[in-house]
Design an enzyme around this catalytic site. Sequence first.
Site, PDB file in Angstrom:
ATOM      1  N   ASN B 100       0.907  -1.410  -0.027  1.00  0.00           N
ATOM      2  CA  ASN B 100      -0.009   0.028  -0.041  1.00  0.00           C
ATOM      3  C   ASN B 100       0.785   1.367   0.012  1.00  0.00           C
ATOM      4  O   ASN B 100       1.858   1.430   0.794  1.00  0.00           O
ATOM      5  CB  ASN B 100      -0.902  -0.241   1.090  1.00  0.00           C
ATOM      6  CG  ASN B 100      -2.053   1.251   1.328  1.00  0.00           C
ATOM      7  OD1 ASN B 100      -1.465   2.281   1.467  1.00  0.00           O
ATOM      8  ND2 ASN B 100      -3.240   0.879   0.816  1.00  0.00           N
ATOM      9  N   CYS B 131      -4.987  10.853   0.229  1.00  0.00           N
ATOM     10  CA  CYS B 131      -3.940  11.709   0.634  1.00  0.00           C
ATOM     11  C   CYS B 131      -4.301  13.185  -0.007  1.00  0.00           C
ATOM     12  O   CYS B 131      -4.421  13.459  -1.368  1.00  0.00           O
ATOM     13  CB  CYS B 131      -2.580  11.418   0.308  1.00  0.00           C
ATOM     14  SG  CYS B 131      -2.155   9.838   0.973  1.00  0.00           S
ATOM     15  N   ASN B 193     -12.039   3.034   1.483  1.00  0.00           N
ATOM     16  CA  ASN B 193     -11.200   3.493   2.504  1.00  0.00           C
ATOM     17  C   ASN B 193     -12.095   3.936   3.617  1.00  0.00           C
ATOM     18  O   ASN B 193     -13.341   3.952   3.551  1.00  0.00           O
ATOM     19  CB  ASN B 193     -10.290   4.795   2.017  1.00  0.00           C
ATOM     20  CG  ASN B 193      -9.026   4.794   2.533  1.00  0.00           C
ATOM     21  OD1 ASN B 193      -8.944   4.830   4.045  1.00  0.00           O
ATOM     22  ND2 ASN B 193      -8.060   5.304   1.955  1.00  0.00           N
ATOM     23  N   GLY B 244     -14.431  -2.502   4.498  1.00  0.00           N
ATOM     24  CA  GLY B 244     -15.104  -1.526   5.357  1.00  0.00           C
ATOM     25  C   GLY B 244     -15.963  -2.305   6.174  1.00  0.00           C
ATOM     26  O   GLY B 244     -16.950  -2.819   5.688  1.00  0.00           O
TER      27      GLY B 244
END
Lengths: 247, 302
Positions: B100, B131, B193, B244
């Site tokens: 990752n 990010c 995410n 998730g």
Amino acid sequence: MERRIMEVAELTPLTKDVYSMTLKGECSDIERPGRFINITVPGFYLRRPISISSWNEKELTIVFRVVGGGTAELAAMEEGTKLDVLMPLGNGFDISSLGDYVRNSVITGGGIGVPPMYGLAKEMVEKGISPDVILGFNTADEIIMADDFRELGIEPVITTVDGSAGIKGFVTDAMKNKAYDYAFACGPAPMLKAVYDIAPDGQFSFEARMACGFGACMGCTMETVTGYKRVCKDGPIFYKEEIKWQI
Amino acid sequence: MADLRVTLSGITLDNPVIPASGTFGYGKEFSEIYDINILGSISFKGTTKDPRLGNPLPRIAECTAGLINSVGLQNPGVNKVCEEELPELRKIFHKPLIANISGFSPEEYEYCARAMDKEEQVGIIEVNVSCPNVHNGGMAYGVLPESAAEITRVVKAATKKPVYIKLSPNVTDIVSIACACEEAGADGLSLINTMLGMRIDIRTRKPVIANRMGGFSGPAIFPVAVRMVNQVYHAVNIPVIGMGGVSKAEDVIEMMMAGASAVQVGAANLVNPYACKEIIEKLPALMDRLGIEKLTDIVGIV
């Protein structure tokens, strides 16, 4: 580390919001004072990390303050309740490598930082060492575990911020009368810093908000002289020479 | 005999269960309590070009059925990861890894991809586009199709390994971003995410997290993840790794029915370090009960 089912054997209130809980189960691998356990409280997602106060092969005692819903739930547990516990966690205090220093050392505990220091004092007494013990609280009605230290043959020096018992002031006010070679400390960060500033050397137990408690999530990282450390896995005990203060 | 094997871009995994990046470190803490070689793969801790301490403490806030973290990509930097962490990981885990990577500029993504391209054990490069783009107002790369596609192209050009883009759920239309990544050459997608969240301490009247907000994960977000995996599955022709809030074997089956070719387990590892092991052990009996012979048969059946 292992996940264990521990049974609530005893739950005793010590003050209006501090409780002592004894958990029955396999404890022979705890080995050092100052380590902690991480408890699943039904209805809450994260575990509650709480330091071990004392232990033998078959049971351990934790002393905790009710600060929110999770600890309130713990304080309402019935005897016989089975808890899912990850243990033992953290590094613990090390007295094996101190040589003669340990004979002129002081144990300091502040508030809910007192419980792990009882385990440390007990270990030292078992090794034939009789350390000075200074316990600091805000007020007289917050004093905990003084009698436990007395049962070890140690008369703890008590300090209170408001002067309602013992010496008025902080644990460091009671350290000034004697030149100690070494200090052990657990308590709020300003207390740790104050002890750090006057002790030539020592071991300091830190606290942080944690998720996993076993070194995986990096939720409790602390910057030290020797790099970034995890309070839960590399600590919670740090040596004086590695501490870098953020306060 | 239940067949748990799945394939991601030509790499066969013994089972679809993969610890998610940032919840498993480099495997060491978990290898002390079980043999981590039972895992399908491992997506190891997010790696950036330069070392990062991460965000100030507190970084953790508890929620109902989950937690918020604001660790902030703490990692020792890609060079040290390759020199020190991966050789250690190789000793305890012997299967292809998922690397990752993150970055704050296209050049940083490229740098990390080139470094991971040289690592023999890395099977897939998973690109975190959550990010902030520090050169463009701080908006995350993953929130716009154009910038997500740009990062996809940069990483694809820097490696021969399969590239999976890890998508953020904090967007208006995840399908358009997924499609943009596919068009830009992505070999697969990882989603979701964490979701941006916030908690306030009502006694101190301050945010619990020092950085005010952080990524919300845990079982509470599972339905959102299932929905997004399903939407994306039907819109693209590349494999999807679903994640998730996955916490139990039933969740793995549900996520695969939604369209996941493999499944990552995140927050569950933090509250139950045996979570992945228990899921893998329970899958065969659950498959029998549900009449599933091969896991690959159920991918995207809904």
